[in-house]
Every structure is written in structure tokens, then in C-alpha cells.
Design an enzyme around this catalytic site. Structure first.
Site, PDB file in Angstrom:
ATOM      1  N   SER A 144      22.267   0.045   9.340  1.00 57.13           N
ATOM      2  CA  SER A 144      22.365   1.372   8.732  1.00 57.13           C
ATOM      3  C   SER A 144      21.637   1.351   7.398  1.00 57.13           C
ATOM      4  CB  SER A 144      23.839   1.745   8.505  1.00 57.13           C
ATOM      5  OG  SER A 144      23.953   2.876   7.660  1.00 57.13           O
ATOM      6  N   TYR A 157      32.000  -0.200   4.915  1.00 60.15           N
ATOM      7  CA  TYR A 157      30.953   0.042   5.916  1.00 60.15           C
ATOM      8  C   TYR A 157      29.622  -0.549   5.457  1.00 60.15           C
ATOM      9  CZ  TYR A 157      27.929   2.613   9.155  1.00 60.15           C
ATOM     10  OH  TYR A 157      26.998   2.954  10.107  1.00 60.15           O
TER      11      TYR A 157
END
Length: 260
Positions: A144, A157
Site C-alpha cells: 500500500s 496498517y
């Protein structure tokens, strides 16, 4: 021969029952691969299998919790016995978390670690075993943009996706002698059912407003689509990308480089 052809290849897609994983599974089957979908949500996985087989594709469901190593090794062994070898691993399964350092609990960290880091490790470990025997293979990990740049309220995350990028580099280096390529993809914000659910849960009555606001955080002015991510995964998994390994590919509408 057609370009980006996966005919005769076996691909394992984790989290292939929805969102980006579903789009990758459908595209790979369309390009001729036999796709094994590893999915914790059996209902979602079965729905994707039915959609693929309805148009003539080859896809098989394996229910699996990627955070459980013994389970993962058993599933990969069964796939290898059935298919002969595993040519491609798309390491896509993952979960999200919203929160900064102070409001991220120990339980939050453990939950993210088990799926986003340990789950990726488990699947690469199992796939490499098969790929070494065949002296070939391709691994594509889903990272990501949060692993490369600071994003508000994404402490756990971001930690996990930074680890995915680092693991990708390490595996790419260590398995060069076995002709195993390993790359990762770093999407920006992609419009998936998860995004719609997140907005509905956290901003009831303001869904359209928040959707537009989140879309505009990408300089290109919109979210990406799962299909766009899938086509990059297809290229990196194909023979046409045989000179590419050890690289992180942002696909983010300019988020990393143009958001200054």
C-alpha cells in the site's frame, strides 16, 4: 501467442473472494490460468468461483485462514499435488485498521500482524517450497502507499504494509538463484465494497460527501478500480515481466509523488 497469456499456469490468489483479489482472480482465469482462491469467507469465495466458471474459466476454492501456518502449508501441499506446481502467488489477503499510536491497542497490533505480515510470510513460505522444486515462480505481494508515506490514523496498517515491502525485497534477493521473482504493488485508495462499508459505518448520512472527499485525496481526482490493480498484477505475473524483480509498484493516481 497472445501477450500476457497465463495458459497452463497455476495461480494462487489469497483473499480472492472480493475486491481487488476477486478482480485478479477473474482476470487471471480469463487469461488462461487455473486459479486457486484462498478465502476465509467461503460464501464470497464460492460466489467468485461460480462467476469465473460461468464464463468458461478454471477456478477452485480453498477455505483457509492465512494466519495459521499449518493450515496454509497443508492447503499449498494439496494444490501442488493436484496441479503439479504453483507458478504464481498473489499475496492479497489483508485487513485494515484506523487509528494513531495512542488509540491502537495491543490487540489491534496483534490482529494486523497475524494477517498482514504473518499471513504474507506463511503463504510465501509455502509457495517458495513448490517454486524451488520447479526452479521458477512469481510472487506478487499487495502492499500500500501507506507503507511508503505518512497517512493520518493508519499506524498499525502502515506498519504492516511497510513490512510487506521489506519482505518483498528480501525474498526477491534470496531466491534469485531459483528463478523466483518477487514484486509488490502499492495501491492508493481503490473503490471496493470495503470502502463503501467503511463510509457507511463511519459517516452515516454523509456517504456521497465522504466518497467525493476521499476520491479527491488522489491527485488524479478519483479512486482506482480493482480492475486497474488486477491488470498490473497480471503484467508482473506474466512472462513479459521476466526482467522485473525486487520492486514496489505504486498505482495511486499520483498520491505519493504529487500530493505535496
Amino acid at each position: 501467442m497472445a501477450i500476457l497469456d497465463l495458459t497452463g499456469k497455476t495461480a494462487v490468489v489469497t483473499g480472492g473472494g472480493s475486491g481487488i483479489g476477486k478482480s485478479i482472480s477473474q482476470l487471471f482465469a480469463q487469461q488462461g490460468a487455473q486459479v486457486y482462491i484462498l478465502e476465509l469467507n467461503a460464501e464470497a469465495g464460492e460466489q467468485t468461483i461460480q462467476e469465473i466458471t460461468a464464463v468458461g474459466g478454471k477456478a477452485i476454492l480453498r477455505t483457509c485462514n492465512v494466519s495459521q501456518q499449518s493450515e496454509v502449508l497443508q492447503v499449498f501441499d494439496s494444490i501442488e499435488q493436484e496441479a503439479g506446481t504453483i507458478n504464481i502467488l498473489i499475496n492479497n489477503a489483508g485487513i485494515a485498521h484506523v487509528g494513531n499510536l495512542e488509540n491502537t491497542t495491543e490487540a489491534d497490533i496483534d490482529r494486523i500482524y497475524k494477517v498482514n505480515i504473518k499471513g504474507m510470510y506463511n503463504c510465501m513460505l509455502a509457495a517458495v517450497k513448490s517454486m524451488k522444486n520447479a526452479n521458477q515462480g512469481v510472487i506478487v505481494n499487495m502492499a500500500s502507499v501507506a507503507g511508503s508515506v505518512g497517512i493520518p490514523d493508519r499506524f498499525a496498517y502502515s506498519m504492516s504494509k511497510g513490512a510487506v515491502i521489506a519482505m518483498t525485497y528480501s525474498v526477491a534477493r534470496d531466491y534469485l538463484p531459483y528463478n523466483i521473482r518477487c514484486n509488490c504493488i502499492s495501491p492508493g485508495r481503490v473503490h471496493t465494497p470495503f470502502v463503501d462499508g467503511f463510509i457507511a459505518k463511519n459517516y452515516p448520512g454523509r456517504e456521497q460527501e465522504m466518497f467525493e472527499k476521499l476520491s479527491k485525496t488522489q491527485p488524479i481526482g478519483r479512486m482506482g478500480s480493482p480492475s486497474e490493480i488486477a491488470h498490473l498484477a497480471l503484467y508482473l505475473s506474466s512472462d513479459e515481466a521476466s526482467f522485473i524483480t525486487g520492486t514496489d509498484y505504486p498505482i495511486d493516481g499520483g498520491f505519493i509523488t504529487l500530493n505535496s
